[in-house]
Design an enzyme around this catalytic site. Structure first.
Site, PDB file in Angstrom:
ATOM      1  N   SER A  99       0.838  -1.207   0.000  1.00  0.00           N
ATOM      2  CA  SER A  99       0.000   0.000   0.000  1.00  0.00           C
ATOM      3  C   SER A  99       0.867   1.248   0.000  1.00  0.00           C
ATOM      4  O   SER A  99       0.582   2.214  -0.713  1.00  0.00           O
ATOM      5  CB  SER A  99      -0.903   0.047   1.235  1.00  0.00           C
ATOM      6  OG  SER A  99      -1.807  -1.018   1.230  1.00  0.00           O
ATOM      7  N   GLY A 138      -5.487  12.263  -1.574  1.00  0.00           N
ATOM      8  CA  GLY A 138      -6.719  12.471  -0.821  1.00  0.00           C
ATOM      9  C   GLY A 138      -7.924  12.614  -1.730  1.00  0.00           C
ATOM     10  O   GLY A 138      -8.125  13.676  -2.343  1.00  0.00           O
ATOM     11  N   GLY A 145     -17.291   7.967  -0.094  1.00  0.00           N
ATOM     12  CA  GLY A 145     -16.235   7.009  -0.424  1.00  0.00           C
ATOM     13  C   GLY A 145     -16.402   6.490  -1.841  1.00  0.00           C
ATOM     14  O   GLY A 145     -15.723   6.912  -2.773  1.00  0.00           O
ATOM     15  N   SER A 146     -17.397   5.597  -2.019  1.00  0.00           N
ATOM     16  CA  SER A 146     -17.635   5.027  -3.354  1.00  0.00           C
ATOM     17  C   SER A 146     -18.146   6.074  -4.339  1.00  0.00           C
ATOM     18  O   SER A 146     -18.082   5.871  -5.546  1.00  0.00           O
ATOM     19  CB  SER A 146     -18.664   3.889  -3.249  1.00  0.00           C
ATOM     20  OG  SER A 146     -18.207   2.893  -2.371  1.00  0.00           O
ATOM     21  N   THR A 172      -3.955   7.088   3.317  1.00  0.00           N
ATOM     22  CA  THR A 172      -2.707   6.351   3.562  1.00  0.00           C
ATOM     23  C   THR A 172      -1.529   7.334   3.458  1.00  0.00           C
ATOM     24  O   THR A 172      -1.475   8.133   2.521  1.00  0.00           O
ATOM     25  CB  THR A 172      -2.552   5.220   2.526  1.00  0.00           C
ATOM     26  OG1 THR A 172      -3.712   4.392   2.596  1.00  0.00           O
ATOM     27  CG2 THR A 172      -1.299   4.392   2.779  1.00  0.00           C
ATOM     28  N   ALA A 250      -3.295   2.157  -9.523  1.00  0.00           N
ATOM     29  CA  ALA A 250      -3.061   1.541  -8.216  1.00  0.00           C
ATOM     30  C   ALA A 250      -3.784   0.202  -8.109  1.00  0.00           C
ATOM     31  O   ALA A 250      -3.270  -0.763  -7.537  1.00  0.00           O
ATOM     32  CB  ALA A 250      -3.513   2.481  -7.106  1.00  0.00           C
ATOM     33  N   ARG A 251      -4.969   0.130  -8.699  1.00  0.00           N
ATOM     34  CA  ARG A 251      -5.708  -1.152  -8.685  1.00  0.00           C
ATOM     35  C   ARG A 251      -4.941  -2.228  -9.430  1.00  0.00           C
ATOM     36  O   ARG A 251      -5.009  -3.406  -9.083  1.00  0.00           O
ATOM     37  CB  ARG A 251      -7.065  -0.977  -9.367  1.00  0.00           C
ATOM     38  CG  ARG A 251      -8.021  -0.188  -8.554  1.00  0.00           C
ATOM     39  CD  ARG A 251      -9.218   0.229  -9.380  1.00  0.00           C
ATOM     40  NE  ARG A 251     -10.029   1.113  -8.586  1.00  0.00           N
ATOM     41  CZ  ARG A 251     -10.783   2.084  -9.076  1.00  0.00           C
ATOM     42  NH1 ARG A 251     -10.835   2.305 -10.378  1.00  0.00           N
ATOM     43  NH2 ARG A 251     -11.492   2.841  -8.274  1.00  0.00           N
ATOM     44  N   GLY A 347      -4.475 -24.063  12.684  1.00  0.00           N
ATOM     45  CA  GLY A 347      -5.100 -24.210  13.997  1.00  0.00           C
ATOM     46  C   GLY A 347      -4.890 -22.959  14.844  1.00  0.00           C
ATOM     47  O   GLY A 347      -4.914 -21.832  14.341  1.00  0.00           O
ATOM     48  N   GLU A 371      -9.771   1.408  -3.011  1.00  0.00           N
ATOM     49  CA  GLU A 371      -9.566   1.436  -4.474  1.00  0.00           C
ATOM     50  C   GLU A 371     -10.749   0.815  -5.212  1.00  0.00           C
ATOM     51  O   GLU A 371     -10.579   0.097  -6.198  1.00  0.00           O
ATOM     52  CB  GLU A 371      -8.288   0.687  -4.862  1.00  0.00           C
ATOM     53  CG  GLU A 371      -7.113   0.991  -3.973  1.00  0.00           C
ATOM     54  CD  GLU A 371      -6.233   2.059  -4.548  1.00  0.00           C
ATOM     55  OE1 GLU A 371      -6.423   2.416  -5.711  1.00  0.00           O
ATOM     56  OE2 GLU A 371      -5.359   2.541  -3.811  1.00  0.00           O
TER      57      GLU A 371
HETATM   58  C1  LIG Z   1      -6.802   1.221   5.199  1.00  0.00           C
HETATM   59  C2  LIG Z   1      -7.425   2.119   4.169  1.00  0.00           C
HETATM   60  C3  LIG Z   1      -6.628   2.983   3.438  1.00  0.00           C
HETATM   61  C4  LIG Z   1      -7.211   3.869   2.511  1.00  0.00           C
HETATM   62  N1  LIG Z   1      -6.401   4.744   1.813  1.00  0.00           N
HETATM   63  C5  LIG Z   1      -6.985   5.706   1.037  1.00  0.00           C
HETATM   64  C6  LIG Z   1      -6.188   6.736   0.417  1.00  0.00           C
HETATM   65  O1  LIG Z   1      -4.959   6.742   0.518  1.00  0.00           O
HETATM   66  N2  LIG Z   1      -6.822   7.716  -0.275  1.00  0.00           N
HETATM   67  C7  LIG Z   1      -8.185   7.762  -0.423  1.00  0.00           C
HETATM   68  O2  LIG Z   1      -8.684   8.693  -1.059  1.00  0.00           O
HETATM   69  N3  LIG Z   1      -8.972   6.794   0.138  1.00  0.00           N
HETATM   70  C8  LIG Z   1      -8.405   5.771   0.865  1.00  0.00           C
HETATM   71  N4  LIG Z   1      -9.196   4.805   1.464  1.00  0.00           N
HETATM   72  C9  LIG Z   1     -10.649   4.903   1.348  1.00  0.00           C
HETATM   73  C10 LIG Z   1     -11.280   3.870   0.442  1.00  0.00           C
HETATM   74  O3  LIG Z   1     -10.953   4.103  -0.900  1.00  0.00           O
HETATM   75  C11 LIG Z   1     -12.791   3.880   0.722  1.00  0.00           C
HETATM   76  O4  LIG Z   1     -12.964   3.271   1.991  1.00  0.00           O
HETATM   77  C12 LIG Z   1     -13.606   3.139  -0.345  1.00  0.00           C
HETATM   78  O5  LIG Z   1     -13.640   3.873  -1.537  1.00  0.00           O
HETATM   79  C13 LIG Z   1     -15.045   2.863   0.110  1.00  0.00           C
HETATM   80  O6  LIG Z   1     -15.625   4.007   0.626  1.00  0.00           O
HETATM   81  P1  LIG Z   1     -16.355   3.967   2.072  1.00  0.00           P
HETATM   82  O7  LIG Z   1     -15.452   3.302   3.033  1.00  0.00           O
HETATM   83  O8  LIG Z   1     -16.802   5.362   2.341  1.00  0.00           O
HETATM   84  O9  LIG Z   1     -17.586   3.023   1.863  1.00  0.00           O
HETATM   85  P2  LIG Z   1     -19.018   3.410   1.233  1.00  0.00           P
HETATM   86  O10 LIG Z   1     -18.824   4.049  -0.095  1.00  0.00           O
HETATM   87  O11 LIG Z   1     -19.825   4.120   2.246  1.00  0.00           O
HETATM   88  O12 LIG Z   1     -19.631   1.963   0.988  1.00  0.00           O
HETATM   89  C14 LIG Z   1     -20.186   1.160   2.053  1.00  0.00           C
HETATM   90  C15 LIG Z   1     -20.775  -0.098   1.433  1.00  0.00           C
HETATM   91  O13 LIG Z   1     -21.813   0.274   0.490  1.00  0.00           O
HETATM   92  C16 LIG Z   1     -21.526  -0.310  -0.772  1.00  0.00           C
HETATM   93  N5  LIG Z   1     -22.009   0.547  -1.856  1.00  0.00           N
HETATM   94  C17 LIG Z   1     -21.770   1.877  -2.060  1.00  0.00           C
HETATM   95  N6  LIG Z   1     -22.344   2.291  -3.192  1.00  0.00           N
HETATM   96  C18 LIG Z   1     -22.956   1.208  -3.739  1.00  0.00           C
HETATM   97  C19 LIG Z   1     -23.729   0.973  -4.925  1.00  0.00           C
HETATM   98  N7  LIG Z   1     -23.977   1.942  -5.804  1.00  0.00           N
HETATM   99  N8  LIG Z   1     -24.212  -0.276  -5.135  1.00  0.00           N
HETATM  100  C20 LIG Z   1     -23.942  -1.287  -4.269  1.00  0.00           C
HETATM  101  N9  LIG Z   1     -23.223  -1.135  -3.142  1.00  0.00           N
HETATM  102  C21 LIG Z   1     -22.744   0.095  -2.886  1.00  0.00           C
HETATM  103  C22 LIG Z   1     -20.020  -0.452  -0.795  1.00  0.00           C
HETATM  104  O14 LIG Z   1     -19.606  -1.382  -1.780  1.00  0.00           O
HETATM  105  C23 LIG Z   1     -19.737  -0.888   0.623  1.00  0.00           C
HETATM  106  O15 LIG Z   1     -19.989  -2.264   0.747  1.00  0.00           O
HETATM  107  C24 LIG Z   1      -8.625   3.858   2.330  1.00  0.00           C
HETATM  108  C25 LIG Z   1      -9.416   2.949   3.058  1.00  0.00           C
HETATM  109  C26 LIG Z   1      -8.830   2.084   3.960  1.00  0.00           C
HETATM  110  C27 LIG Z   1      -9.694   1.133   4.725  1.00  0.00           C
END
Ligand SMILES: Cc1cc2nc3c(=O)[nH]c(=O)nc-3n(C[C@H](O)[C@H](O)[C@H](O)COP(=O)(O)OP(=O)(O)OC[C@H]3O[C@@H](n4cnc5c(N)ncnc54)[C@H](O)[C@@H]3O)c2cc1C
Length: 392
Positions: A99, A138, A145-146, A172, A250-251, A347, A371
């Site tokens: 990462s 960022g 998020g998504s 990160t 990155a993916r 185990g 990602e």
């Molecule tokens: C350890 C770690 C490091 C990270 N590092 C970075 C970084 O460096 N920079 C950065 O910008 N981000 C970073 N992230 C953030 C990461 O990219 C987000 O957590 C991710 O994009 C998901 O967003 P969320 O956690 O807000 O979940 P949400 O978007 O709130 O989603 C929650 C749930 O709802 C589902 N969902 C959402 N929309 C839909 C849809 N349309 N249909 C079906 N299901 C849906 C999702 O799949 C998930 O299961 C990091 C996350 C972690 C855990």
């Protein structure tokens, strides 16, 4: 291409023989580095929730893996598969290590490389390639998020400057970064900004209580009317295409990296099964254990072939986002299932940091989410095969 001459349990199909000599050299060099510098300490770092970035970054720079796939500015200019096998070996050690390298190279450096001015590239890239300067990326916010299109972080022009307000979450390298690539709404659409460490109004707070990616720094960044000069903006892109194209890079690293984590779990389980005696014989001799080991081995090899196919497509300039989603969805999911199955073979020992399997399993929970979550990649693929978008 060499013919496989013996059965190697860690690569039964000899997929490694499909790599070029140079790719194998890179794979073996990175593996040696992780054996010497990471493996002896990673269990302890994970347990203590630390990652000695300032110490390791120059070593990773000297190894040539920071911005490895970029050209010029001190970067190695490696092909896609060479970069992929490096990610595979880094993540075989720990997803936190991969990462760090992904965020530095594929997110922060790649954004500057693709969209920065010549001055910005010269200012940041050579030092970042050497591991003397650290970057973060960022995009995610506490409430988005998504769905980054709805981000609230905003930059407005004020005279010749920009004023940036808002916050980014789960970043990160956030608190240790010398430069943050921050994506914000502007009147023109989403733009990228380079925010230097120590800029007035910028605060970074680490996220604690993580049960996953513990050997990795994760932070929240807050921007309280941060004044940035006109030349802080990345001039080469407007719109979400900017961050999304870097995320695609990155993916790609993840779909290789997870093959490494999966292989590490499988080989740990195989070694353990051969030496652990129960009912007067090695547990490897029980049919149920063999079934688990064979399933793991099949899936590791299939994931490796998926990664290699996507890597070769990428080298031909033919890898499209659905190809990357295929690899990310399949290989992370596969690695997680293998890690869980490997844990059962070990185990009680499997729950400790003495063995890598539960550490990998916990890490892979983050990798499944960041990602692009597995659900979002399912939707990318669903749209690719049906022509119907199902995001909303
Ligand atoms: C350890 C770690 C490091 C990270 N590092 C970075 C970084 O460096 N920079 C950065 O910008 N981000 C970073 N992230 C953030 C990461 O990219 C987000 O957590 C991710 O994009 C998901 O967003 P969320 O956690 O807000 O979940 P949400 O978007 O709130 O989603 C929650 C749930 O709802 C589902 N969902 C959402 N929309 C839909 C849809 N349309 N249909 C079906 N299901 C849906 C999702 O799949 C998930 O299961 C990091 C996350 C972690 C855990």
């Amino acid at each position: 291409m060499t013919k496989p001459t013996r059965i190697d349990p860690s690569d039964l199909l000899a997929v490694g023989d499909l790599l070029s000599d140079e790719e194998r050299l890179i794979r073996d060099t990175v593996r040696r580095f992780t054996e010497e510098r990471i493996r002896p300490h990673i269990g302890d770092w994970f347990e203590r929730g630390v990652f000695p970035v300032r110490e390791l970054a120059p070593e990773l720079g000297a190894l040539g893996v920071l911005g490895m796939h970029l050209d010029g500015y001190g970067c190695a200019g490696a092909d896609a598969v060479a970069y992929g096998v490096a990610c595979m070996e880094l993540e075989a050690a720990d997803s936190g290590l991969r990462s760090f390298v992904s965020v530095q190279g594929s997110l922060a450096m790649r954004s500057i490389h693709a969209f920065g001015s010549e001055e910005q590239k010269l200012r940041w890239l050579p030092g970042m390639a050497a591991g003397e300067l650290i970057g973060c990326f960022g995009l995610t916010e506490p409430d988005f998020g998504s769905d980054p299109a709805n981000m609230r972080t905003r930059a407005v022009r004020k005279g010749g400057d920009w004023v940036l307000s808002g916050s980014k979450m789960w970043i990160t390298n956030g608190s240790i970064a010398d430069v943050a690539v921050v994506w914000a709404q502007t009147e023109e659409g989403v733009r990228g900004f380079l925010v230097e460490r120590g800029t007035r109004g910028l605060t970074a707070t680490d996220v604690h209580g993580k049960l996953s990616l513990r050997a990795s720094v994760t932070s929240e960044l807050a921007f309280d009317e941060v004044v940035l000069p006109a030349d802080a903006v990345l001039p080469g892109v407007t719109g979400l295409r900017g961050p999304l194209s870097s995320l695609n890079e990155a993916r790609y690293g993840i779909l290789w990296g997870t093959v490494g984590a999966a292989r590490d779990c499988y080989t740990a389980a195989l070694d353990y099964a051969k030496s652990r005696i129960q009912f007067d014989r090695p547990i490897a001799g029980f049919q149920l254990t063999q079934h688990k080991l064979v399933e793991m081995m099949l899936e590791v090899e299939k994931a490796y072939l998926v990664a290699l196919r996507i890597g070769r497509l990428k080298e031909q300039g033919a890898a499209r986002p659905p190809h990357i989603s295929f690899g990310k969805l399949n290989n992370v999911r596969t690695a997680l299932e293998i890690a869980r199955s490997a844990r059962t073979v070990l185990g009680a020992n499997g729950i400790t940091t003495e063995y890598p399997v539960l550490r990998h399993a916990n890490n892979l929970e983050s990798v499944l989410t960041y990602e692009g979550t597995s659900e979002i990649h399912t939707l990318v693929l669903g749209e690719a095969i049906t022509g119907e978008s199902a995001y909303r």
